[in-house]
Scaffold this motif. Structure first.
Motif, PDB file in Angstrom:
ATOM      1  N   CYS A  92       0.824  -1.221   0.000  1.00 26.66           N
ATOM      2  CA  CYS A  92       0.000   0.000   0.000  1.00 26.66           C
ATOM      3  C   CYS A  92       0.848   1.258   0.000  1.00 26.66           C
ATOM      4  CB  CYS A  92      -0.894   0.055   1.227  1.00 26.66           C
ATOM      5  SG  CYS A  92      -1.431  -1.532   1.836  1.00 26.66           S
ATOM      6  N   PHE A  98       0.386   1.676  -7.278  1.00 29.73           N
ATOM      7  CA  PHE A  98      -0.411   0.671  -6.583  1.00 29.73           C
ATOM      8  C   PHE A  98      -1.832   1.196  -6.407  1.00 29.73           C
ATOM      9  CE2 PHE A  98      -2.151  -1.308  -2.751  1.00 29.73           C
ATOM     10  CZ  PHE A  98      -1.921  -2.638  -3.000  1.00 29.73           C
ATOM     11  N   ARG A 102      -9.061   1.279  -1.692  1.00 28.80           N
ATOM     12  CA  ARG A 102      -9.590   1.371  -0.327  1.00 28.80           C
ATOM     13  C   ARG A 102      -8.889   2.465   0.487  1.00 28.80           C
ATOM     14  NH1 ARG A 102     -12.579  -3.084   0.813  1.00 28.80           N
ATOM     15  NH2 ARG A 102     -12.401  -2.729   3.041  1.00 28.80           N
ATOM     16  N   GLY A 104      -9.005   5.609   0.866  1.00 31.17           N
ATOM     17  CA  GLY A 104      -9.773   6.609   1.598  1.00 31.17           C
ATOM     18  C   GLY A 104     -10.495   6.080   2.815  1.00 31.17           C
ATOM     19  N   MET A 105     -10.851   4.808   2.789  1.00 36.96           N
ATOM     20  CA  MET A 105     -11.646   4.244   3.873  1.00 36.96           C
ATOM     21  C   MET A 105     -10.872   3.210   4.693  1.00 36.96           C
ATOM     22  SD  MET A 105     -13.922   1.572   1.610  1.00 36.96           S
ATOM     23  CE  MET A 105     -14.429   0.634   3.036  1.00 36.96           C
ATOM     24  N   ARG A 107      -8.917   1.168   7.245  1.00 39.99           N
ATOM     25  CA  ARG A 107      -8.745   1.237   8.702  1.00 39.99           C
ATOM     26  C   ARG A 107      -7.314   0.991   9.118  1.00 39.99           C
ATOM     27  NH1 ARG A 107     -13.784   0.369   9.597  1.00 39.99           N
ATOM     28  NH2 ARG A 107     -14.344   0.190  11.763  1.00 39.99           N
ATOM     29  N   THR A 108      -6.557   0.347   8.257  1.00 40.47           N
ATOM     30  CA  THR A 108      -5.219  -0.090   8.654  1.00 40.47           C
ATOM     31  C   THR A 108      -4.094   0.788   8.097  1.00 40.47           C
ATOM     32  OG1 THR A 108      -5.138  -1.593   6.765  1.00 40.47           O
ATOM     33  CG2 THR A 108      -5.945  -2.492   8.830  1.00 40.47           C
ATOM     34  N   ASN A 110      -3.124   3.896   8.433  1.00 40.40           N
ATOM     35  CA  ASN A 110      -2.307   4.692   9.352  1.00 40.40           C
ATOM     36  C   ASN A 110      -1.399   3.832  10.224  1.00 40.40           C
ATOM     37  OD1 ASN A 110      -2.749   7.483   8.873  1.00 40.40           O
ATOM     38  ND2 ASN A 110      -4.870   7.185   9.507  1.00 40.40           N
ATOM     39  N   PHE A 111      -1.872   2.641  10.507  1.00 31.86           N
ATOM     40  CA  PHE A 111      -1.031   1.698  11.237  1.00 31.86           C
ATOM     41  C   PHE A 111       0.226   1.389  10.426  1.00 31.86           C
ATOM     42  CE2 PHE A 111       0.076  -2.868  11.640  1.00 31.86           C
ATOM     43  CZ  PHE A 111       0.558  -2.853  12.931  1.00 31.86           C
ATOM     44  N   ARG A 113       1.510   3.209   8.056  1.00 31.11           N
ATOM     45  CA  ARG A 113       2.324   4.425   7.973  1.00 31.11           C
ATOM     46  C   ARG A 113       3.187   4.569   9.223  1.00 31.11           C
ATOM     47  NH1 ARG A 113      -2.295   8.137   5.613  1.00 31.11           N
ATOM     48  NH2 ARG A 113      -1.927   7.877   3.372  1.00 31.11           N
TER      49      ARG A 113
ATOM     50  N   TYR B 122       6.743  -2.024  17.800  1.00 31.39           N
ATOM     51  CA  TYR B 122       5.638  -1.258  17.224  1.00 31.39           C
ATOM     52  C   TYR B 122       4.403  -2.126  16.999  1.00 31.39           C
ATOM     53  CZ  TYR B 122       2.869   1.552  14.011  1.00 31.39           C
ATOM     54  OH  TYR B 122       1.830   2.238  13.416  1.00 31.39           O
ATOM     55  N   PHE B 131      -8.344  -0.886  16.125  1.00 30.19           N
ATOM     56  CA  PHE B 131      -8.766  -0.598  14.752  1.00 30.19           C
ATOM     57  C   PHE B 131     -10.279  -0.499  14.618  1.00 30.19           C
ATOM     58  CE2 PHE B 131      -4.648  -2.561  14.493  1.00 30.19           C
ATOM     59  CZ  PHE B 131      -3.996  -1.830  13.516  1.00 30.19           C
TER      60      PHE B 131
END
Lengths: 143, 143
Positions: A92, A98, A102, A104-105, A107-108, A110-111, A113, B122, B131
């Motif tokens: 991602c 790539f 998904r 924009g929506m 859930r994972t 930011n994890f 990042r 992490y 999440f």
DNA sequence: CTAAAAACCTATTAATATAGTATGTTAGTT
DNA sequence: AACTAACATACTATATTAATAGGTTTTTAG
């Protein structure tokens, strides 16, 4: 595997070069021998480092390579990103192409990042100088 | 790539299951549809999660899967290590069979161990509960 | 001025991993 | 008994990795 042989070998090569740098250019053959890495394979790694302006090559007899800057100015993170072509821990984050639908929506995202961040922060906190032998005791270990 | 689709999909599957858990077992088909992941591919991922005792399967009509423990007890690091079969950032740290002959004298080994550490630290700081949507606003974003 | 040395260049390959797909079989419910 | 959903096994296309092979160009030393 986040880091392949190219990244690992590049690091070892640069440490080796830093420790053996003097007035002369360093021959790849010597590094390959000391580090026990195929000379031909090292060539392809070295080529990338030249392109990335980390080292400089000199052709012909008496030629070889030298670092383009001081060891403490060569950040390990820069080497890894150069050799691996980015260092994204997940697809991602790899490139724009790539383009996950998904995004924009997700859930994972930011994890991931955050994981990317801790990795880069860590490898950016080291320079080649941190790996060099500090004494002349012949101690090869870093404790 | 440190984390492949198996790890990423497993995470999304578990979050999805955590959010849709009630008295009934959750059907893979439903998760596959919601997450837009091939059901057959998810099957192979789910199999690993069952073996790892993260989820429990129930066969037959009305069957499906459920989490074996509360979302806040499912550590993301455990999932990743299970799905990826270890998470070593470099081959040197992967397994005993690699057994690098330079281990004893390697200047870079501790650096890689440090990288390994920050990664595990992490991902071990997150659980599936982190999440999940906390409100009922329909907000799918984690800010 | 020639021979050697060393960087530089291009192509090929064996092995492995990834990301699935395909086709079933088994167990349990209605 | 029929249906459903987990469970199981085998196969495949593609890409990456880690090299290897064989050559060309440049420059210095003798």
């Amino acid at each position: 595997m986040l880091i392949s042989t190219r990244g690992r070998y590049a690091l070892r090569l640069l440490i080796d070069m830093a420790e053996h740098s003097g007035k002369d250019y360093i021959k790849l053959k010597d590094v390959a021998e000391r580090q026990d890495i195929s000379e031909k394979y090292l060539e392809s790694i070295v080529k990338q480092l030249v392109t990335g302006h980390i080292i400089v090559g000199l052709r012909g007899k008496g030629g070889g390579y030298r670092l383009s800057k001081a060891p403490d100015e060569i950040v390990v993170g820069d080497i890894m990103r150069l050799m691996e072509g980015g260092l994204a821990p997940v697809a991602c984050l790899e490139n724009e192409s790539f383009n996950c639908p998904r995004m924009g929506m997700c859930r994972t995202l930011n994890f991931w990042r955050g994981l990317d961040d801790v990795i880069h922060k860590y490898i950016d906190s080291y320079t080649i100088a941190d790996f060099m032998r500090t004494d002349e005791s012949g101690n090869d270990y870093v404790i």
